[in-house]
Enzyme design. Structure first.
Site, PDB file in Angstrom:
ATOM      1  N   ARG A 261       0.849  -1.183   0.000  1.00  0.00           N
ATOM      2  CA  ARG A 261       0.000   0.000   0.000  1.00  0.00           C
ATOM      3  C   ARG A 261       0.892   1.244   0.000  1.00  0.00           C
ATOM      4  O   ARG A 261       2.053   1.195   0.429  1.00  0.00           O
ATOM      5  CB  ARG A 261      -0.914   0.024   1.227  1.00  0.00           C
ATOM      6  CG  ARG A 261      -1.895  -1.140   1.289  1.00  0.00           C
ATOM      7  CD  ARG A 261      -2.788  -1.025   2.522  1.00  0.00           C
ATOM      8  NE  ARG A 261      -3.757  -2.099   2.581  1.00  0.00           N
ATOM      9  CZ  ARG A 261      -3.567  -3.247   3.233  1.00  0.00           C
ATOM     10  NH1 ARG A 261      -2.425  -3.433   3.888  1.00  0.00           N
ATOM     11  NH2 ARG A 261      -4.495  -4.187   3.251  1.00  0.00           N
ATOM     12  N   LYS A 285      -2.135  -2.200   8.024  1.00  0.00           N
ATOM     13  CA  LYS A 285      -3.348  -1.878   8.773  1.00  0.00           C
ATOM     14  C   LYS A 285      -3.392  -2.638  10.089  1.00  0.00           C
ATOM     15  O   LYS A 285      -2.960  -3.784  10.183  1.00  0.00           O
ATOM     16  CB  LYS A 285      -4.586  -2.228   7.936  1.00  0.00           C
ATOM     17  CG  LYS A 285      -4.819  -1.297   6.750  1.00  0.00           C
ATOM     18  CD  LYS A 285      -6.115  -1.645   6.069  1.00  0.00           C
ATOM     19  CE  LYS A 285      -6.422  -0.691   4.927  1.00  0.00           C
ATOM     20  NZ  LYS A 285      -7.689  -1.022   4.256  1.00  0.00           N
ATOM     21  N   HIS A 356      -2.511   2.713  -5.659  1.00  0.00           N
ATOM     22  CA  HIS A 356      -3.295   1.509  -5.402  1.00  0.00           C
ATOM     23  C   HIS A 356      -3.500   0.671  -6.663  1.00  0.00           C
ATOM     24  O   HIS A 356      -3.703  -0.542  -6.579  1.00  0.00           O
ATOM     25  CB  HIS A 356      -4.647   1.867  -4.791  1.00  0.00           C
ATOM     26  CG  HIS A 356      -5.199   0.796  -3.904  1.00  0.00           C
ATOM     27  ND1 HIS A 356      -4.617   0.454  -2.698  1.00  0.00           N
ATOM     28  CD2 HIS A 356      -6.263  -0.037  -4.065  1.00  0.00           C
ATOM     29  CE1 HIS A 356      -5.308  -0.528  -2.150  1.00  0.00           C
ATOM     30  NE2 HIS A 356      -6.308  -0.850  -2.949  1.00  0.00           N
ATOM     31  N   ARG A 359      -1.068  -2.049  -6.703  1.00  0.00           N
ATOM     32  CA  ARG A 359      -1.396  -3.165  -5.802  1.00  0.00           C
ATOM     33  C   ARG A 359      -2.305  -4.159  -6.527  1.00  0.00           C
ATOM     34  O   ARG A 359      -2.105  -5.370  -6.454  1.00  0.00           O
ATOM     35  CB  ARG A 359      -2.064  -2.629  -4.535  1.00  0.00           C
ATOM     36  CG  ARG A 359      -2.434  -3.703  -3.498  1.00  0.00           C
ATOM     37  CD  ARG A 359      -2.886  -3.021  -2.226  1.00  0.00           C
ATOM     38  NE  ARG A 359      -3.474  -3.942  -1.262  1.00  0.00           N
ATOM     39  CZ  ARG A 359      -2.776  -4.655  -0.386  1.00  0.00           C
ATOM     40  NH1 ARG A 359      -1.454  -4.574  -0.379  1.00  0.00           N
ATOM     41  NH2 ARG A 359      -3.380  -5.456   0.469  1.00  0.00           N
ATOM     42  N   HIS A 382      -4.163  -9.856   3.388  1.00  0.00           N
ATOM     43  CA  HIS A 382      -5.610  -9.851   3.550  1.00  0.00           C
ATOM     44  C   HIS A 382      -5.998 -10.724   4.733  1.00  0.00           C
ATOM     45  O   HIS A 382      -5.419 -11.791   4.949  1.00  0.00           O
ATOM     46  CB  HIS A 382      -6.296 -10.394   2.292  1.00  0.00           C
ATOM     47  CG  HIS A 382      -6.234  -9.440   1.133  1.00  0.00           C
ATOM     48  ND1 HIS A 382      -6.336  -9.848  -0.181  1.00  0.00           N
ATOM     49  CD2 HIS A 382      -6.084  -8.081   1.080  1.00  0.00           C
ATOM     50  CE1 HIS A 382      -6.252  -8.798  -0.979  1.00  0.00           C
ATOM     51  NE2 HIS A 382      -6.097  -7.729  -0.240  1.00  0.00           N
ATOM     52  N   TYR A 391      -9.710 -10.773  -6.961  1.00  0.00           N
ATOM     53  CA  TYR A 391      -8.804 -10.730  -8.095  1.00  0.00           C
ATOM     54  C   TYR A 391      -8.964 -11.924  -9.026  1.00  0.00           C
ATOM     55  O   TYR A 391      -8.426 -11.913 -10.135  1.00  0.00           O
ATOM     56  CB  TYR A 391      -7.355 -10.664  -7.594  1.00  0.00           C
ATOM     57  CG  TYR A 391      -7.091  -9.414  -6.790  1.00  0.00           C
ATOM     58  CD1 TYR A 391      -6.892  -8.197  -7.418  1.00  0.00           C
ATOM     59  CD2 TYR A 391      -7.071  -9.446  -5.402  1.00  0.00           C
ATOM     60  CE1 TYR A 391      -6.671  -7.043  -6.685  1.00  0.00           C
ATOM     61  CE2 TYR A 391      -6.844  -8.300  -4.663  1.00  0.00           C
ATOM     62  CZ  TYR A 391      -6.652  -7.102  -5.310  1.00  0.00           C
ATOM     63  OH  TYR A 391      -6.438  -5.960  -4.585  1.00  0.00           O
TER      64      TYR A 391
END
Length: 410
Positions: A261, A285, A356, A359, A382, A391
């Site tokens: 990110r 995150k 992004h 990514r 994730h 994806y």
């Protein structure tokens, strides 16, 4: 230190004899440390001296600096040695930098700010809970706290008496004035606040469920990414031996190869690179830390940049700004701006611009090379395989092989 920028004895005397004189050597050293060019530093030092002389004629002290009044003075300035100071950007900005420097060394006090509305104690405790138990970043905490404070203002401090109908009504009223993105954030923040209250025993356990969800279809969009040729053009746009070009190349490769990110790249520190093991430590995150393998081309690009990285930068962040003041990026927005500029330079036309998209590109590229979704999810960090499954739709050719015929087409 002033002698590094001025050689004429008359000018040095003019600078040192003014009210700003005792502090100009230190200010000059600060400008040099922050990476300002000699020409720019000269303009800013002249501006600092100009500001001091204006204060001296008014009988004021440096501690009484009023930048607004100085800006007004510049409109009709007739000061000797002002060098065209009227409305000059360098004069105004140099005076502002000098004022900041004086604040840092306790000569001036920060400008008085308007007294902020006292934060409700319940919101303050909610912010502590978000940081401690959810690992939320400051922007997220501030957003959630703002929406929580609005709810408290509308319904009162006694959360045990809150009624579902009242919460829903307030939400619907606010949502009717916002766009879809803001509504989604409002839903998330209010639910988080109500769950916190339930954990603390301050409201019913099911009260978070009364906040309606925004009608949208999860994973309905196709992932937006760049093709292999576009990525090559983007990397080629960084060719060159200049410090900025080397830095930009390392940034693009980190984004395109590892799917980091923008915020991950902005916060990357020198100690996060483990050269002996060929790995990279990333904390994303919720302060979720992982180690990722460092591909050879990415490592080479970072090493090439570090060879010429400005030594005057006091920070241990890997990628500081290349223009003065040389300081780290505040957040991922600066990294996205780098990518946008490179896409424009490379002539890449894409439906979305910014970091992004790289990514998404990294994820779809791994999928094309047969990497299982579980491993892609590990690289992208994730929490749920459902997020990574987004994806899978990028491989349209493979999806056609498993798609069932539409009944009407038979």
């Amino acid at each position: 230190m002033l002698e590094s920028y001025f050689s004429a004895s008359k000018m040095l005397g003019h600078l040192r004899n003014g009210p700003s004189g005792p502090y100009l050597d230190g200010f000059a050293a600060t400008l040099e440390c922050q990476g300002y060019s000699a020409d720019t530093a000269v303009r800013y030092l002249r501006a600092a001296a100009h500001l001091g002389h204006v204060l001296g004629r008014q009988g004021a002290l440096l501690s009484d600096i009023d930048l607004a009044a100085f800006s007004d003075h510049l409109r009709t300035c007739r000061c000797p040695r002002a060098k065209g100071g009227r409305g000059n950007h360098h004069t105004i900005y140099g005076a502002r930098l000098f004022h900041r420097y004086l604040i840092e060394i306790d000569v001036c006090r920060p400008a008085a700010t308007a007294t902020a509305t006292a934060e409700p104690p319940l919101v303050a405790r909610f912010k502590v809970w978000l940081r401690k138990h959810r690992g939320a970043a400051d922007p997220t905490i501030n957003l959630y706290a703002r929406d929580a404070a609005r709810l408290l203002t509308a319904l009162g401090d006694d959360s045990e008496r809150w009624e579902p109908a009242a919460i829903r009504s307030i939400f619907m009223d606010h949502a009717s004035k916002c766009g879809s993105g803001t509504v989604k954030k409002l839903t998330t923040s209010l639910r988080a606040f109500l769950r916190y209250l339930a954990v603390e025993g301050r409201c019913r356990a099911d009260l978070a469920d009364v906040v309606p969800g925004y009608a949208h279809w999860r994973l309905a969009d196709m992932p937006r990414y760049l093709g292999a040729e576009q990525v090559s053009c983007l990397i080629a746009a960084c060719d060159g031996e200049a410090v900025a070009r080397r830095r930009d190349r390392a940034i693009v490769l980190l984004l395109a190869r590892l799917g980091l990110r923008a915020g991950d790249v902005a916060q990357l520190r020198l100690d996060d690179i483990e050269w002996k093991t060929g790995s990279l430590r990333v904390s994303g995150k919720s302060r979720y830390e992982v180690r990722l393998p460092l591909p050879q081309d990415v490592g080479d690009a970072i090493a090439a940049y570090l060879e010429c990285r400005p030594s005057i930068c006091p920070s241990d962040h890997v990628f500081p700004r290349t223009i003065a003041p040389r300081r780290p990026f505040r957040n991922g927005d600066g990294i996205s701006s780098v990518v946008k500029r490179l896409m424009k330079r490379a002539g890449i036309v894409a439906p979305v611009k910014g970091a992004h998209v790289l990514r998404h590109t990294a994820a779809t590229e791994m999928l094309r090379h047969g990497v299982p979704l579980e491993k892609i999810g590990l690289v992208l960090r994730h929490r749920s395989i459902d997020t990574t499954a987004y994806y899978a739709k990028a491989d349209v050719t493979l999806l056609k092989l498993i798609a069932q015929p539409w009944p009407e087409a038979l």
